[in-house]
Design a protein around this motif. Structure first.
Motif, PDB file in Angstrom:
ATOM      1  N   VAL A   1       0.568  -1.017  -0.268  1.00  0.00           N
ATOM      2  CA  VAL A   1      -0.062   0.173   0.053  1.00  0.00           C
ATOM      3  C   VAL A   1       0.996   1.207  -0.185  1.00  0.00           C
ATOM      4  CG1 VAL A   1      -1.340   1.232   0.874  1.00  0.00           C
ATOM      5  CG2 VAL A   1      -1.544  -1.110   1.265  1.00  0.00           C
ATOM      6  N   TYR A   2       1.016   1.675  -1.260  1.00  0.00           N
ATOM      7  CA  TYR A   2       1.789   3.125  -1.105  1.00  0.00           C
ATOM      8  C   TYR A   2       0.575   4.071  -0.477  1.00  0.00           C
ATOM      9  CZ  TYR A   2       4.355   6.464  -3.136  1.00  0.00           C
ATOM     10  OH  TYR A   2       5.322   7.779  -3.367  1.00  0.00           O
ATOM     11  N   VAL A   3       2.019   4.944  -0.188  1.00  0.00           N
ATOM     12  CA  VAL A   3       1.396   6.225   1.098  1.00  0.00           C
ATOM     13  C   VAL A   3       1.830   6.901   1.144  1.00  0.00           C
ATOM     14  CG1 VAL A   3      -0.320   4.272   3.046  1.00  0.00           C
ATOM     15  CG2 VAL A   3       2.450   5.376   2.963  1.00  0.00           C
ATOM     16  N   ALA A   4       1.614   8.535   1.670  1.00  0.00           N
ATOM     17  CA  ALA A   4       2.924   9.465   1.714  1.00  0.00           C
ATOM     18  C   ALA A   4       3.673   9.598   1.265  1.00  0.00           C
ATOM     19  CB  ALA A   4       2.623  10.243   2.933  1.00  0.00           C
TER      20      ALA A   4
ATOM     21  N   ARG B   1      -0.072  10.917  -6.200  1.00  0.00           N
ATOM     22  CA  ARG B   1       0.769   9.898  -6.294  1.00  0.00           C
ATOM     23  C   ARG B   1       0.743   8.525  -6.839  1.00  0.00           C
ATOM     24  NH1 ARG B   1      -1.441   9.368  -0.256  1.00  0.00           N
ATOM     25  NH2 ARG B   1      -0.521  11.136   0.506  1.00  0.00           N
ATOM     26  N   LEU B   2      -0.739   8.381  -7.772  1.00  0.00           N
ATOM     27  CA  LEU B   2      -0.877   7.421  -8.587  1.00  0.00           C
ATOM     28  C   LEU B   2       0.885   7.221  -9.115  1.00  0.00           C
ATOM     29  CD1 LEU B   2      -4.420   7.333  -9.928  1.00  0.00           C
ATOM     30  CD2 LEU B   2      -3.271   5.915  -8.424  1.00  0.00           C
TER      31      LEU B   2
ATOM     32  N   ASP C   1      10.326  -4.133 -10.390  1.00  0.00           N
ATOM     33  CA  ASP C   1       9.654  -5.342 -10.663  1.00  0.00           C
ATOM     34  C   ASP C   1       8.806  -5.716  -8.474  1.00  0.00           C
ATOM     35  OD1 ASP C   1       9.741  -5.560 -12.633  1.00  0.00           O
ATOM     36  OD2 ASP C   1      12.368  -6.252 -12.186  1.00  0.00           O
ATOM     37  N   ILE C   2       7.873  -5.323  -8.233  1.00  0.00           N
ATOM     38  CA  ILE C   2       7.432  -5.784  -6.951  1.00  0.00           C
ATOM     39  C   ILE C   2       6.730  -6.590  -7.265  1.00  0.00           C
ATOM     40  CG2 ILE C   2       5.816  -4.817  -5.463  1.00  0.00           C
ATOM     41  CD1 ILE C   2       8.686  -2.803  -5.826  1.00  0.00           C
ATOM     42  N   PRO C   3       6.878  -8.158  -7.077  1.00  0.00           N
ATOM     43  CA  PRO C   3       6.121  -8.474  -6.907  1.00  0.00           C
ATOM     44  C   PRO C   3       4.750  -9.404  -6.744  1.00  0.00           C
ATOM     45  CG  PRO C   3       7.930  -9.600  -5.366  1.00  0.00           C
ATOM     46  CD  PRO C   3       7.559  -8.088  -5.979  1.00  0.00           C
ATOM     47  N   CYS C   4       4.289  -8.091  -5.902  1.00  0.00           N
ATOM     48  CA  CYS C   4       2.974  -7.823  -5.163  1.00  0.00           C
ATOM     49  C   CYS C   4       2.086  -6.474  -5.879  1.00  0.00           C
ATOM     50  CB  CYS C   4       2.949  -8.579  -4.181  1.00  0.00           C
ATOM     51  SG  CYS C   4       3.373  -7.242  -3.487  1.00  0.00           S
ATOM     52  N   PRO C   5       0.815  -7.181  -6.189  1.00  0.00           N
ATOM     53  CA  PRO C   5      -0.276  -5.594  -5.984  1.00  0.00           C
ATOM     54  C   PRO C   5      -0.077  -4.410  -5.510  1.00  0.00           C
ATOM     55  CG  PRO C   5      -1.432  -7.648  -5.885  1.00  0.00           C
ATOM     56  CD  PRO C   5       0.146  -8.413  -5.666  1.00  0.00           C
ATOM     57  N   ILE C   6       0.657  -2.879  -6.020  1.00  0.00           N
ATOM     58  CA  ILE C   6       0.741  -1.930  -5.202  1.00  0.00           C
ATOM     59  C   ILE C   6      -0.306  -0.767  -5.064  1.00  0.00           C
ATOM     60  CG2 ILE C   6       1.366   0.411  -5.434  1.00  0.00           C
ATOM     61  CD1 ILE C   6       3.945  -1.280  -7.009  1.00  0.00           C
ATOM     62  N   LEU C   7      -1.412  -1.092  -4.354  1.00  0.00           N
ATOM     63  CA  LEU C   7      -2.823  -0.418  -3.759  1.00  0.00           C
ATOM     64  C   LEU C   7      -1.709   1.191  -3.566  1.00  0.00           C
ATOM     65  CD1 LEU C   7      -4.316  -2.614  -1.884  1.00  0.00           C
ATOM     66  CD2 LEU C   7      -4.606  -2.685  -4.555  1.00  0.00           C
ATOM     67  N   VAL C   8      -2.837   2.036  -3.753  1.00  0.00           N
ATOM     68  CA  VAL C   8      -2.493   3.348  -3.326  1.00  0.00           C
ATOM     69  C   VAL C   8      -3.785   4.056  -2.281  1.00  0.00           C
ATOM     70  CG1 VAL C   8      -2.316   5.558  -4.443  1.00  0.00           C
ATOM     71  CG2 VAL C   8      -1.160   3.870  -5.701  1.00  0.00           C
ATOM     72  N   ASP C   9      -2.613   5.043  -1.450  1.00  0.00           N
ATOM     73  CA  ASP C   9      -3.582   5.147  -0.003  1.00  0.00           C
ATOM     74  C   ASP C   9      -4.382   6.472  -0.950  1.00  0.00           C
ATOM     75  OD1 ASP C   9      -4.825   6.023   2.031  1.00  0.00           O
ATOM     76  OD2 ASP C   9      -2.753   6.424   3.201  1.00  0.00           O
TER      77      ASP C   9
END
Length: 110
Positions: free
Chosen positions: A13-16, A41-42, A52-60
């Motif tokens: 989860v990408y936050v600030a 932020r996106l 190459d992050i091996p999982c989904p990235i969600l955005v706060d």
């Protein structure tokens, strides 16, 4: 993560931004300013995805709802099972201990 693919789903989860160039910058920063809107932020999360992050990235959201709910700044690890938090790591960087998550998942998966 691949060791536990059968028992867990992983997300980031990408936050600030912790170290924006126009804030508390560090010498090895990427050129990311404090996010003023969701589009910024996106875009920063898309830069992260290039690594190459091996999982989904969600955005706060811009009101930092996830960061507040999970005390996730600067970073933190959680295990959530059936909507219940079963592991809460310490705040990073000192409390960011992936090996604790690995140990927990190893015990859980038997």
């Amino acid at each position: 993560m691949s060791d536990f693919a059968a028992v867990a789903d992983f997300v980031v989860v990408y936050v600030a931004e912790a170290h924006p160039t126009d804030g508390w910058a560090m010498s090895n920063n990427m050129d990311i300013r404090q996010h003023r809107c969701l589009e910024e932020r996106l875009a920063a999360a898309e830069m992260l995805a290039l690594h190459d992050i091996p999982c989904p990235i969600l955005v706060d959201t811009m009101d930092n709802a996830a960061a507040r709910a999970y005390a996730a700044i600067p970073d933190r690890l959680y295990i959530v099972m059936d909507r219940v938090c079963v592991y809460k790591g310490g705040p990073g960087p000192d409390g960011y201990l992936p090996e604790e998550v690995s140990d927990w998942l190893q015990k859980f998966s038997g």
